[in-house]
Design a protein around this motif. Structure first.
Motif, short mmCIF file in Angstrom:
data_model
loop_
_atom_site.label_atom_id
_atom_site.label_comp_id
_atom_site.label_asym_id
_atom_site.label_seq_id
_atom_site.Cartn_x
_atom_site.Cartn_y
_atom_site.Cartn_z
N LYS A 154 27.27 -12.86 15.14
CA LYS A 154 28.32 -13.66 14.53
C LYS A 154 29.57 -12.81 14.43
O LYS A 154 29.50 -11.61 14.11
CB LYS A 154 27.91 -14.13 13.12
CG LYS A 154 26.85 -15.21 13.11
CD LYS A 154 26.58 -15.70 11.69
CE LYS A 154 25.54 -16.81 11.68
NZ LYS A 154 25.25 -17.31 10.30
N PHE A 155 30.73 -13.41 14.71
CA PHE A 155 31.98 -12.69 14.59
C PHE A 155 32.38 -12.66 13.11
O PHE A 155 32.51 -13.71 12.48
CB PHE A 155 33.08 -13.35 15.42
CG PHE A 155 32.81 -13.32 16.89
CD1 PHE A 155 32.85 -12.11 17.59
CD2 PHE A 155 32.52 -14.49 17.59
CE1 PHE A 155 32.60 -12.07 18.95
CE2 PHE A 155 32.27 -14.45 18.95
CZ PHE A 155 32.30 -13.24 19.64
N LYS A 176 13.79 -6.83 3.31
CA LYS A 176 14.11 -7.86 4.30
C LYS A 176 12.85 -8.27 5.05
O LYS A 176 11.99 -7.45 5.36
CB LYS A 176 15.16 -7.34 5.29
CG LYS A 176 16.54 -7.18 4.68
CD LYS A 176 17.54 -6.71 5.72
CE LYS A 176 18.94 -6.57 5.11
NZ LYS A 176 19.92 -6.09 6.10
N SER A 177 12.77 -9.54 5.33
CA SER A 177 11.62 -10.05 6.08
C SER A 177 11.72 -9.64 7.54
O SER A 177 12.79 -9.24 8.02
CB SER A 177 11.55 -11.57 5.98
OG SER A 177 12.64 -12.15 6.70
N ALA A 178 10.63 -9.79 8.26
CA ALA A 178 10.63 -9.48 9.69
C ALA A 178 11.62 -10.37 10.43
O ALA A 178 12.31 -9.92 11.37
CB ALA A 178 9.22 -9.66 10.26
N GLY A 179 11.70 -11.63 9.99
CA GLY A 179 12.63 -12.55 10.64
C GLY A 179 14.08 -12.15 10.42
O GLY A 179 14.91 -12.24 11.33
N GLN A 180 14.39 -11.68 9.18
CA GLN A 180 15.75 -11.25 8.90
C GLN A 180 16.13 -10.03 9.72
O GLN A 180 17.24 -9.94 10.24
CB GLN A 180 15.89 -10.93 7.40
CG GLN A 180 15.91 -12.16 6.51
CD GLN A 180 15.95 -11.79 5.04
OE1 GLN A 180 15.18 -10.94 4.58
NE2 GLN A 180 16.85 -12.43 4.30
N LEU A 181 15.21 -9.11 9.83
CA LEU A 181 15.48 -7.92 10.64
C LEU A 181 15.67 -8.27 12.11
O LEU A 181 16.56 -7.74 12.79
CB LEU A 181 14.35 -6.90 10.48
CG LEU A 181 14.22 -6.28 9.08
CD1 LEU A 181 12.93 -5.45 9.00
CD2 LEU A 181 15.43 -5.40 8.77
N LEU A 182 14.83 -9.20 12.61
CA LEU A 182 14.96 -9.61 14.00
C LEU A 182 16.26 -10.38 14.22
O LEU A 182 16.92 -10.23 15.25
CB LEU A 182 13.76 -10.48 14.39
CG LEU A 182 13.63 -10.82 15.88
CD1 LEU A 182 13.44 -9.54 16.70
CD2 LEU A 182 12.46 -11.78 16.11
N GLU A 183 16.63 -11.17 13.22
CA GLU A 183 17.88 -11.92 13.30
C GLU A 183 19.07 -10.98 13.41
O GLU A 183 19.98 -11.19 14.23
CB GLU A 183 18.01 -12.80 12.05
CG GLU A 183 19.24 -13.70 12.05
CD GLU A 183 19.32 -14.53 10.79
OE1 GLU A 183 19.36 -15.77 10.89
OE2 GLU A 183 19.32 -13.93 9.69
#
Length: 468
Positions: free
Chosen positions: A21-22, A8-15
């Protein structure tokens, strides 16, 4: 799994860490589908047996007595785990399981309403016109009048006769019963009607229920069709026209609760607003065996017309009940109220893609994403709203998350699209922390409403956790 995390990218992990999201329960917890199906069998039976507030009270009372509840006796002493109830005028009911903590620490309150929009008979309802007998009605609550034309209706209610005898009326629910209906125009002749605003597709004084068309055979009778209808009523129930002045008669959809969809994921029925919260609250109350706090579960009346009257939450009957509990414990009732927490258990409008323009998608509730926590209701800038505090929201969210309840938040439509109210503000008037929590509903207030079984089940789980 560790290898996937590395990819996973850094952005995905931060996201994942920062954004929310429910989830759809059917994707994340598919095992709940069968559990929800099983739970909703009892719910559908409750709906079918309790189309009016009086019938709901009787149904609740039967279940409570089977579970060992006794009528509240202020002269008795109760121990943790003891269960009591109190009925208010046959149209509202309160129930309690005594907790381990003293009442002075506050109580856990759950309030749902068991009245629903309908057609009530006027005090002098029966008349004849052009050889057809009709009932005149006055609609109760926020209905869309055009939806009630050509809908099969059942007659429910109670009549108190001159001698004081109370007669229960129910026609249209048993196999083989006749039903009733409001007529509407055929499209071939509806040119002028089609020019009306939708809100006037059927007008209030056009909601006339057909009850007969055969005359009593006697040339000297001025209204023979009306007379035959009265004769048949008299033979079945022993009532006369004058008895309507001492009656409460409701015309409600005759449709039974059914599963909807190829996957049977939805319950379709009349009166789910708010009997869906009434049933889930009732089940959670009955199953509360050893609660930390004393519970007060209320199935109330008159919410659909502003909680008015002495069986609505704008009266003092709830206050008097808690006063009794406080007096029995020897503590000031104001201390009990101030330290209590309440769920105003009412439904919200589920996002409907067909009519998406009246919703704000980021703040709408959705079917199959769990019970909906509604911070505020109201309209025109939160008017007539409770608007729960951050602290109250945090308490309720923590309870749900610690107990694996699927939940979401929601508003009742876009800001200037409309709005609505609940009983929360009347609870808040007593200096009690309160927030709305319930089931998202499609086609709310229609004669046939839709609710997702997974949402119903998680509302029940939320109420159980609240009383845990």
């Amino acid at each position: 799994m560790a290898e996937m995390e590395k990819q996973k990218s850094a952005g995905q992990l931060l996201e994942e860490e920062l954004m929310w999201k429910f989830p759809h329960i059917g994707k994340e917890a598919p095992e709940q589908t069968e559990e929800a199906n099983a739970f909703c069998e009892g719910y559908k039976a409750f709906l079918n047996a309790g189309k009016t507030e009086r019938e709901c009270v009787l149904g609740a009372l039967k279940l409570l007595k089977e579970a060992g509840y006794e009528e509240l006796d202020e002269k008795k002493s109760y121990a943790p785990g003891d269960k009591v109830y109190y009925v208010n005028r046959k149209k509202a009911i309160l129930m309690t399981t005594f907790g381990k903590r003293p009442v002075s620490d506050g109580v856990r309150i759950n309030v749902a309403h068991i009245d629903s929009p309908r057609l009530d008979l006027k005090p002098n309802p029966l008349y004849e016109k052009s050889d057809i007998a009709y009932f005149k009605t006055h609609y109760y609550g926020g209905i869309r009048k055009y939806q009630w034309g050509t809908t099969p209706l059942a007659m429910h209610g109670v009549v108190v006769k001159k001698n004081g005898e109370e007669v229960t009326v129910c026609i249209g629910e048993k196999e083989g019963d006749s039903v009733f209906c409001v007529s509407d125009l055929l499209p071939h002749l509806a040119g002028k009607q089609n020019e009306r605003k939708l809100s006037e597709g059927l007008r209030g004084e056009e909601l006339n229920v057909i009850v007969g068309s055969i005359p009593f055979v006697d040339d000297k009778v001025k209204e023979p069709v009306k007379l035959l209808a009265l004769k048949l009523l008299n033979e079945k129930y022993g009532i006369t026209e004058a008895d309507f002045f001492r009656a409460e008669i409701e015309m409600v959809p005759a449709q039974k609760a059914v599963d909807v969809g190829f996957d049977r994921s939805l319950v379709g029925a009349y009166g789910q607003d708010d009997k869906v919260c009434g049933y889930t609250a009732l089940m959670a109350e009955i199953e509360a065996k050893d609660p930390e706090y004393t519970t007060v579960t209320i199935l109330s009346d008159k919410e659909e017309i502003g909680s008015e009257g002495n069986t609505g939450m704008n009266s003092d009957y709830f206050k008097h009940y808690v006063e009794r509990l406080a007096d029995m414990a020897g503590v000031p009732v104001r201390d009990v109220f101030t330290r209590s927490l309440c769920l105003s258990s009412d439904v919200n409008a589920a996002y409907d893609p067909t009519f998406s323009d009246v919703f704000e998608a980021n703040n709408a509730s959705y079917i199959n994403k769990g019970c909906v926590l509604t911070k505020y209701t109201g309209a025109r800038g939160k008017s007539s709203s409770n608007d729960a505090s951050a602290e109250t929201m945090a308490k309720v969210i923590r309870i749900m998350e610690e107990n694996g309840v699927y939940w979401q938040t929601g508003e009742l439509g876009a800001v200037d699209a409309g709005g609505g109210g609940t009983i929360a503000k009347y609870i808040a008037h007593l200096d009690i922390d309160v927030v709305d929590l319930g089931v998202p509903i499609v086609s709310m207030h229609a004669p046939f409403e839709l609710a997702a079984k997974l949402d119903i089940y998680n509302t029940y789980k939320a109420f159980k956790a609240f009383y845990k």
